[in-house]
Design an enzyme around this catalytic site. Structure first.
Site, PDB file in Angstrom:
ATOM      1  N   TYR A 139      25.878  41.139  35.603  1.00  0.00           N
ATOM      2  CA  TYR A 139      25.741  42.097  36.698  1.00  0.00           C
ATOM      3  C   TYR A 139      27.022  42.916  36.787  1.00  0.00           C
ATOM      4  O   TYR A 139      28.115  42.363  36.783  1.00  0.00           O
ATOM      5  CB  TYR A 139      25.505  41.362  38.017  1.00  0.00           C
ATOM      6  N   ASP A 233      34.485  43.055  32.639  1.00  0.00           N
ATOM      7  CA  ASP A 233      34.215  43.162  34.065  1.00  0.00           C
ATOM      8  C   ASP A 233      34.672  41.860  34.712  1.00  0.00           C
ATOM      9  O   ASP A 233      33.955  40.866  34.704  1.00  0.00           O
ATOM     10  CB  ASP A 233      32.728  43.420  34.307  1.00  0.00           C
ATOM     11  N   LYS A 261      36.537  41.584  44.110  1.00  0.00           N
ATOM     12  CA  LYS A 261      36.448  40.342  44.905  1.00  0.00           C
ATOM     13  C   LYS A 261      37.789  39.640  45.225  1.00  0.00           C
ATOM     14  O   LYS A 261      38.395  39.970  46.239  1.00  0.00           O
ATOM     15  CB  LYS A 261      35.426  39.429  44.252  1.00  0.00           C
TER      16      LYS A 261
END
Ligand SMILES: *Cc1c(COP(=O)(O)O)cnc(C)c1O
Length: 425
Positions: A139, A233, A261
């Site tokens: 994702y 990522d 995050k």
């Protein structure tokens, strides 16, 4: 009627599906939050849960970490948005570039989606090529280039995952199997229009799937041989697996990296960085456009500076502790499931783990999809009842934080024991 239920009925009238991000919705209604502190989160009815969702990994240092809150509090007295540069931004960029050897320069953005969108545009601008390769199950945010699923076509051409997404864009993204470097090699032999390869070095958005032994080294070698930018990522793994992310953990240097995050420990911030020759393509110096009103806002930057400094200062305690606690938790839960004769797999690495209810090892999207998601739902509900909050999906990850204590972990094991008995039926 529970206050959460009342709020959900109100929410549904004014918010689509009653929530602001799809995975937050589960039946019959999600609990609504009153507050959170350390390793715990309380709902509006006063029930306490140990938090293992942890902002999908963002809260590596736990809720309301004192160093972070105190930096943010002092910044709040100086203003919240300037839209002009600050020394804080320079300091944060210096800290990040020091932790990430692969980065000469870094630009701050707000969300992981923005970071990957920029990384992909940079790769296209740099190579003057079009197509992107991604791995099935990874994702990278909710924008059209990466919100694609594998088409049935032989060339792995993507199709739009979402209505309103364009197949014309999705087909510029080729989707291949995670943990299969041969497939990458194969596709690069045939396809000549590849601008970049994007990957979650540890797949933490399909449950949890660690890279197999040589996989990441192989894809680094293959992309280097073909002169194609490799994008890590690290929106989840960055600062979570080590101060230098998965790339430090595995000793691999990507060309472009995205962070998010854990970078801000609960504040809105993300980043995209890499080699100077690539990053200097960004406007206004270069011709790859990227912009944002809130990028580098001093509140988020203050939060990120103190998160990063705290992680660096305590790295010799925090990372080994999390790794050991996670391994013990995952192995113990696995043993409990085994004793109950529940077919399962437990995947874990660093401070992340997930259980899958399936007989066969989970190493990619397809093997993950074989897991019994209904059983997982039962587990999720039973855990919630027993005061443990994990992400409400088989295809998310369980995240530990520095705020979890040994008694917390004991409670968690007890709750998993009770809940696995419910799953067993
Ligand atoms: C969460 C996530 C994103 C998207 O980040 P947002 O801040 O939700 O836009 C991108 N990549 C990975 C690996 C993620 O886990």
């Amino acid at each position: 009627m529970p206050s959460s239920k009342k709020l959900f009925l109100r929410a549904k009238k004014v918010i689509p599906s009653g929530i602001n991000s799809p995975v937050r919705r589960y039946d019959p209604y999600p609990f609504f939050v009153k507050n959170a502190q350390g390793s715990a989160i309380w709902d509006v009815d006063g029930k306490k849960y140990l938090d293992f969702c942890n902002g999908y990994g963002a809260l590596l240092l736990g809720h309301q970490r004192k160093e972070v809150i105190s930096s943010v509090s002092s910044q709040l007295k100086k203003g919240t948005l300037y839209c002009a540069p600050t020394e804080l931004e320079v300091e944060l960029a210096e800290l990040i570039n020091k932790n990430y050897q692969s980065m000469d320069k870094v630009r701050l953005v707000n969300t992981g989606s923005e970071a990957t969108m920029t990384a992909i545009r940079l790769a296209r601008g740099f190579t003057k090529k079009k197509k992107i390769i991604k791995f099935e199950g990874c994702y990278h945010g909710a924008h059209d280039s990466v919100l694609v699923k594998a088409g049935s076509g032989a060339a792995h051409q993507g199709i739009a995952f979402s209505e309103g997404g364009l197949d014309e864009i999705a087909k510029q993204t080729l989707v291949i199997q995670y943990n299969n470097s041969q497939e990458l090699d194969h596709i690069l032999q045939k396809q000549k229009d590849i601008a970049g390869v994007i990957i979650e070095p540890v797949l933490a958005n399909m449950g949890l799937i660690p890279p197999q032994k040589k996989f990441l080294y192989d894809i680094r070698k293959i992309t280097r041989d073909h002169d194609i930018p490799l994008i890590f990522d690290e929106v989840i793994t960055g600062y979570r697996m080590s101060p230098g992310g998965a790339q430090q953990y595995f000793s691999i240097k990507p060309d472009i990296t995205t962070l998010g995050k854990a970078l801000g420990n609960g504040f809105v911030i993300a980043a995209v960085g890499g080699k100077a020759e690539i990053m200097d393509m960004l406007s206004p110096q270069g011709k790859v456009y990227q912009a944002s009103t809130y990028a580098g806002n001093p509140v988020s930057v203050a939060a990120a500076i103190s998160s990063v400094k705290t992680l660096n200062r305590h790295k010799n305690r925090i990372y080994p502790k999390l790794e050991v606690c996670c391994a013990i938790l995952a192995r113990t839960i696995g043993d409990l499931a085994k004793d109950l004769k529940i077919p399962h797999q437990i995947n874990f690495i660093s401070s992340m783990f997930q259980i899958f209810f399936t007989e066969k090892p989970v190493t990619d999207y397809r093997t993950a999809k074989r897991a019994d998601a209904k059983k997982f739902k039962k587990l999720f509900k039973a855990l919630l009842k027993n005061g443990i909050f994990i992400a409400p999906s088989q295809f998310e990850t369980v995240f530990l934080s520095d705020a979890h204590t040994i008694p917390d972990l004991q409670k968690t094991i007890d709750a998993y024991h009770k809940s696995l008995k419910v799953v067993k039926g």
